[in-house]
Motif scaffolding. Structure first.
Motif, PDB file in Angstrom:
ATOM      1  N   GLN A  60       0.803  -1.231   0.000  1.00 46.49           N
ATOM      2  CA  GLN A  60       0.000   0.000   0.000  1.00 46.49           C
ATOM      3  C   GLN A  60       0.834   1.278   0.000  1.00 46.49           C
ATOM      4  OE1 GLN A  60      -3.263   0.360  -0.583  1.00 46.49           O
ATOM      5  NE2 GLN A  60      -3.242  -1.849  -0.904  1.00 46.49           N
ATOM      6  N   ASP A  61       2.079   1.202   0.472  1.00 43.67           N
ATOM      7  CA  ASP A  61       2.857   2.441   0.544  1.00 43.67           C
ATOM      8  C   ASP A  61       3.638   2.732  -0.747  1.00 43.67           C
ATOM      9  OD1 ASP A  61       4.214   0.167   1.010  1.00 43.67           O
ATOM     10  OD2 ASP A  61       5.404   0.910   2.706  1.00 43.67           O
ATOM     11  N   ARG A  62       3.390   1.963  -1.808  1.00 48.32           N
ATOM     12  CA  ARG A  62       4.087   2.228  -3.082  1.00 48.32           C
ATOM     13  C   ARG A  62       3.466   3.407  -3.810  1.00 48.32           C
ATOM     14  NH1 ARG A  62       8.209   1.469  -2.215  1.00 48.32           N
ATOM     15  NH2 ARG A  62       7.439   1.025  -0.165  1.00 48.32           N
ATOM     16  N   GLU A  63       4.322   4.114  -4.554  1.00 47.15           N
ATOM     17  CA  GLU A  63       3.811   5.190  -5.414  1.00 47.15           C
ATOM     18  C   GLU A  63       4.238   4.894  -6.842  1.00 47.15           C
ATOM     19  OE1 GLU A  63       5.080   9.074  -4.114  1.00 47.15           O
ATOM     20  OE2 GLU A  63       4.852   8.369  -2.043  1.00 47.15           O
ATOM     21  N   ILE A  64       3.538   5.493  -7.804  1.00 48.41           N
ATOM     22  CA  ILE A  64       3.995   5.305  -9.184  1.00 48.41           C
ATOM     23  C   ILE A  64       4.301   6.666  -9.820  1.00 48.41           C
ATOM     24  CG2 ILE A  64       2.647   3.195  -9.515  1.00 48.41           C
ATOM     25  CD1 ILE A  64       0.794   4.840 -11.352  1.00 48.41           C
ATOM     26  N   ARG A  65       5.120   6.619 -10.863  1.00 49.13           N
ATOM     27  CA  ARG A  65       5.317   7.844 -11.649  1.00 49.13           C
ATOM     28  C   ARG A  65       5.343   7.468 -13.130  1.00 49.13           C
ATOM     29  NH1 ARG A  65      11.761   9.531 -11.010  1.00 49.13           N
ATOM     30  NH2 ARG A  65      12.463   7.914 -12.436  1.00 49.13           N
ATOM     31  N   LEU A  66       4.877   8.347 -13.950  1.00 53.34           N
ATOM     32  CA  LEU A  66       4.835   8.104 -15.388  1.00 53.34           C
ATOM     33  C   LEU A  66       5.917   8.934 -16.059  1.00 53.34           C
ATOM     34  CD1 LEU A  66       0.983   8.333 -16.112  1.00 53.34           C
ATOM     35  CD2 LEU A  66       2.277   6.448 -15.148  1.00 53.34           C
ATOM     36  N   ARG A  67       6.615   8.315 -16.993  1.00 56.39           N
ATOM     37  CA  ARG A  67       7.629   9.038 -17.773  1.00 56.39           C
ATOM     38  C   ARG A  67       7.276   8.921 -19.241  1.00 56.39           C
ATOM     39  NH1 ARG A  67      12.010   6.328 -18.070  1.00 56.39           N
ATOM     40  NH2 ARG A  67      11.377   4.611 -16.716  1.00 56.39           N
ATOM     41  N   VAL A  91       3.860   5.931 -22.204  1.00 60.51           N
ATOM     42  CA  VAL A  91       4.566   6.168 -20.932  1.00 60.51           C
ATOM     43  C   VAL A  91       5.272   4.903 -20.441  1.00 60.51           C
ATOM     44  CG1 VAL A  91       3.111   8.031 -20.041  1.00 60.51           C
ATOM     45  CG2 VAL A  91       2.419   5.658 -19.681  1.00 60.51           C
ATOM     46  N   GLU A  92       6.325   5.124 -19.688  1.00 67.25           N
ATOM     47  CA  GLU A  92       6.915   4.038 -18.894  1.00 67.25           C
ATOM     48  C   GLU A  92       6.428   4.312 -17.482  1.00 67.25           C
ATOM     49  OE1 GLU A  92       9.013   1.704 -20.264  1.00 67.25           O
ATOM     50  OE2 GLU A  92      10.183   2.889 -21.661  1.00 67.25           O
ATOM     51  N   ILE A  93       6.126   3.252 -16.770  1.00 72.43           N
ATOM     52  CA  ILE A  93       5.626   3.453 -15.411  1.00 72.43           C
ATOM     53  C   ILE A  93       6.634   2.891 -14.416  1.00 72.43           C
ATOM     54  CG2 ILE A  93       3.767   2.903 -13.788  1.00 72.43           C
ATOM     55  CD1 ILE A  93       2.859   2.749 -17.339  1.00 72.43           C
ATOM     56  N   ASP A  94       7.021   3.742 -13.482  1.00 74.27           N
ATOM     57  CA  ASP A  94       7.968   3.332 -12.431  1.00 74.27           C
ATOM     58  C   ASP A  94       7.215   3.182 -11.119  1.00 74.27           C
ATOM     59  OD1 ASP A  94       9.933   3.729 -14.333  1.00 74.27           O
ATOM     60  OD2 ASP A  94      10.505   5.705 -13.577  1.00 74.27           O
ATOM     61  N   ILE A  95       7.719   2.283 -10.279  1.00 74.17           N
ATOM     62  CA  ILE A  95       7.159   2.130  -8.928  1.00 74.17           C
ATOM     63  C   ILE A  95       8.252   2.512  -7.942  1.00 74.17           C
ATOM     64  CG2 ILE A  95       6.354   0.434  -7.222  1.00 74.17           C
ATOM     65  CD1 ILE A  95       4.905  -1.009  -9.340  1.00 74.17           C
ATOM     66  N   SER A  96       7.879   3.215  -6.868  1.00 72.39           N
ATOM     67  CA  SER A  96       8.904   3.599  -5.901  1.00 72.39           C
ATOM     68  C   SER A  96       9.521   2.336  -5.310  1.00 72.39           C
ATOM     69  CB  SER A  96       8.297   4.471  -4.799  1.00 72.39           C
ATOM     70  OG  SER A  96       7.268   3.772  -4.142  1.00 72.39           O
ATOM     71  N   CYS A  97      10.843   2.364  -5.159  1.00 75.97           N
ATOM     72  CA  CYS A  97      11.595   1.166  -4.763  1.00 75.97           C
ATOM     73  C   CYS A  97      11.198   0.726  -3.357  1.00 75.97           C
ATOM     74  CB  CYS A  97      13.093   1.441  -4.842  1.00 75.97           C
ATOM     75  SG  CYS A  97      14.077   0.007  -4.394  1.00 75.97           S
ATOM     76  N   LYS A  98      10.817  -0.538  -3.268  1.00 76.83           N
ATOM     77  CA  LYS A  98      10.344  -1.089  -2.001  1.00 76.83           C
ATOM     78  C   LYS A  98      11.517  -1.338  -1.057  1.00 76.83           C
ATOM     79  CE  LYS A  98       7.778  -5.049  -0.353  1.00 76.83           C
ATOM     80  NZ  LYS A  98       6.435  -5.533  -0.506  1.00 76.83           N
ATOM     81  N   ILE A  99      12.642  -1.686  -1.675  1.00 81.56           N
ATOM     82  CA  ILE A  99      13.784  -2.098  -0.857  1.00 81.56           C
ATOM     83  C   ILE A  99      14.370  -0.925  -0.063  1.00 81.56           C
ATOM     84  CG2 ILE A  99      16.141  -3.072  -0.986  1.00 81.56           C
ATOM     85  CD1 ILE A  99      14.891  -4.720  -3.411  1.00 81.56           C
ATOM     86  N   CYS A 100      14.517   0.224  -0.711  1.00 78.36           N
ATOM     87  CA  CYS A 100      15.121   1.370  -0.007  1.00 78.36           C
ATOM     88  C   CYS A 100      14.089   2.456   0.287  1.00 78.36           C
ATOM     89  CB  CYS A 100      16.251   1.943  -0.845  1.00 78.36           C
ATOM     90  SG  CYS A 100      15.675   2.568  -2.432  1.00 78.36           S
ATOM     91  N   SER A 101      12.799   2.174  -0.018  1.00 79.23           N
ATOM     92  CA  SER A 101      11.714   3.144   0.154  1.00 79.23           C
ATOM     93  C   SER A 101      12.030   4.467  -0.546  1.00 79.23           C
ATOM     94  CB  SER A 101      11.436   3.414   1.638  1.00 79.23           C
ATOM     95  OG  SER A 101      11.014   2.245   2.245  1.00 79.23           O
ATOM     96  N   GLY A 102      12.665   4.396  -1.692  1.00 75.63           N
ATOM     97  CA  GLY A 102      12.885   5.601  -2.494  1.00 75.63           C
ATOM     98  C   GLY A 102      14.201   6.322  -2.205  1.00 75.63           C
ATOM     99  N   LYS A 103      14.974   5.813  -1.228  1.00 74.47           N
ATOM    100  CA  LYS A 103      16.225   6.514  -0.884  1.00 74.47           C
ATOM    101  C   LYS A 103      17.323   6.258  -1.916  1.00 74.47           C
ATOM    102  CE  LYS A 103      15.630   6.200   4.093  1.00 74.47           C
ATOM    103  NZ  LYS A 103      14.872   4.923   4.035  1.00 74.47           N
ATOM    104  N   GLY A 104      17.238   5.123  -2.580  1.00 76.24           N
ATOM    105  CA  GLY A 104      18.275   4.775  -3.559  1.00 76.24           C
ATOM    106  C   GLY A 104      19.089   3.577  -3.098  1.00 76.24           C
ATOM    107  N   CYS A 105      19.116   2.525  -3.916  1.00 73.53           N
ATOM    108  CA  CYS A 105      19.900   1.336  -3.580  1.00 73.53           C
ATOM    109  C   CYS A 105      20.315   0.647  -4.879  1.00 73.53           C
ATOM    110  CB  CYS A 105      19.092   0.386  -2.688  1.00 73.53           C
ATOM    111  SG  CYS A 105      17.675  -0.358  -3.539  1.00 73.53           S
ATOM    112  N   SER A 106      20.991  -0.501  -4.781  1.00 74.43           N
ATOM    113  CA  SER A 106      21.507  -1.117  -6.002  1.00 74.43           C
ATOM    114  C   SER A 106      20.371  -1.651  -6.883  1.00 74.43           C
ATOM    115  CB  SER A 106      22.495  -2.238  -5.663  1.00 74.43           C
ATOM    116  OG  SER A 106      21.827  -3.225  -4.914  1.00 74.43           O
ATOM    117  N   VAL A 107      19.264  -2.099  -6.244  1.00 78.09           N
ATOM    118  CA  VAL A 107      18.163  -2.642  -7.036  1.00 78.09           C
ATOM    119  C   VAL A 107      17.542  -1.560  -7.932  1.00 78.09           C
ATOM    120  CG1 VAL A 107      15.862  -3.711  -6.916  1.00 78.09           C
ATOM    121  CG2 VAL A 107      17.683  -4.509  -5.409  1.00 78.09           C
ATOM    122  N   CYS A 108      17.382  -0.346  -7.384  1.00 77.51           N
ATOM    123  CA  CYS A 108      16.771   0.738  -8.187  1.00 77.51           C
ATOM    124  C   CYS A 108      17.845   1.598  -8.842  1.00 77.51           C
ATOM    125  CB  CYS A 108      15.833   1.572  -7.327  1.00 77.51           C
ATOM    126  SG  CYS A 108      16.624   2.369  -5.918  1.00 77.51           S
TER     127      CYS A 108
END
Ligand code: PHE
Length: 347
Positions: free
Chosen positions: A241-248, A259-276
């Motif tokens: 439920q805490d995911r967000e999306i963005r369209l590019r 559009v390409e649709i991105d989902i906010s990274c679950k692993i780092c909660s959007g902070k930035g990590c190797s997966v995203c």
């Protein structure tokens, strides 16, 4: 007479004791206690006896008979018990033996993802549509605004079987086929899950065969915000439920805008990590508003109708959801991998 009776008793008891099976006992019974037996024979001579002796001999004869009968019965009982015991012994089950393990299978992770996504969209009023994996060039490309020699065909390297027939490179031909079947009358609301094929070299993120789920909605007054709202529901359902999306902005020949649709990274909660890749966002699907040419080619009036479409890569969703680092795991059927998905319904 008395002696003869006792002798007969002795004899019969002896035989009964020695008998080893039921049949012998029956023979003894018939022989000694039957109407033609020696005891009856003896009693026939009672007429010659005195009045005093007669009841004595009579009583003795009864005793002898009773003794023989009871011996036979006792023996018979022993035989029956022995037979039951033997049967029980032969049918004995050793309940201490450990059971044999039953190897239960479980759903393949990709099947589970597809079914979960199907359930979600069915709940929103969609129906599931399917189409052939061996597809015509027309439905795979031309009806999707990709005429022959269109440069965008290079986006999807294809396995051709003949000049006009190929392994479908995406599930979008199912949308072309379904729209055509509606003969220009909306609404259309479908998702199309299935296998697709591309000439890619297999590596950790590419597979020449993979799965997509195509979504398509056509009706009057469908706008980009409908697409966004739908995909937001999808993202939250699949990733939390805490995911967000963005369209590019992007490009697909069959949608405009795309559009390409991105989902906010679950692993780092959007902070930035190797997966995203340190962006805080993960690209999960492509979509857009159905191109007017695609609507017209399928027989829809593009002035009345509009629609959105999106394509989900099933393996990508599964890899992100379950933290799988190599797409080939889904296709090499290593039980050590597959057994990790042994949960809920299949448990
Ligand atoms: N069919 C596209 C692909 O496989 C995905 C897509 C589907 C994009 C629907 C837009 C709309 O790349």
């Amino acid at each position: 007479m008395q002696e003869r009776l006792l002798e007969l008793q002795q004899e019969a008891l002896q035989k009964a004791t020695e008998a080893t099976e039921l049949k012998e006992l029956n023979d003894i019974r018939v022989a000694y206690l039957g109407k033609k037996g020696p005891i009856t024979e003896v009693l026939r001579g009672m007429g010659k006896l005195s009045a005093e002796e007669r009841p004595k001999i009579g009583a003795l004869a009864n005793d002898v008979r009773a003794a023989i009968a009871s011996k036979i019965e006792e023996k018979q009982h022993a035989f029956e018990t022995a037979a039951v015991n033997a049967q029980l012994a032969s049918e004995k089950i050793d309940v201490t033996l450990p059971g044999r393990p039953v190897n239960k299978g479980n759903q393949h992770p990709l099947t589970r993802i597809v079914e979960d996504i199907e359930d979600l969209f069915i709940g929103m009023g969609y129906t599931v549509a399917e189409g052939p994996e061996v597809e015509s060039d027309y439905y795979n490309f031309e009806a999707l605004n990709l005429p022959k020699s269109h440069p965008a065909r290079d986006m999807q390297d294809s396995f051709y079987i003949t000049d006009e027939i190929l392994m479908r490179t995406h599930t979008s031909p199912v949308q072309a086929r379904t729209m055509e079947m509606h003969k220009g009358i909306g609404p259309v609301k479908i998702i199309c899950p299935g296998k697709v094929y591309r000439r890619d070299n297999d590596d950790a993120t590419h597979s020449h065969q993979f799965m997509q789920i195509e979504g398509l909605v056509i009706d009057e007054n469908i706008s980009m915000s409908d697409l966004k709202g739908t995909l937001e529901v999808f993202a939250k359902k699949v990733f939390g439920q805490d995911r967000e999306i963005r369209l590019r902005p992007s490009f697909f020949p069959f949608t405009e805008p795309s559009v390409e649709i991105d989902i906010s990274c679950k692993i780092c909660s959007g902070k930035g990590c190797s997966v995203c890749k340190h962006t805080g966002w993960i690209e999960v699907l492509g979509g857009g508003m159905v191109h007017p040419n695609v609507l017209e080619m399928a027989g829809f009036d593009s002035k009345t109708y509009s629609g959105f479409a999106f394509g989900i890569g099933v393996e990508r969703i599964a890899m992100l959801k379950y933290g799988v680092d190599d797409i080939r795991h889904f296709y090499t059927n290593d039980l050590r991998f597959l057994k990790q998905f042994h949960t809920h319904e299949s448990e």
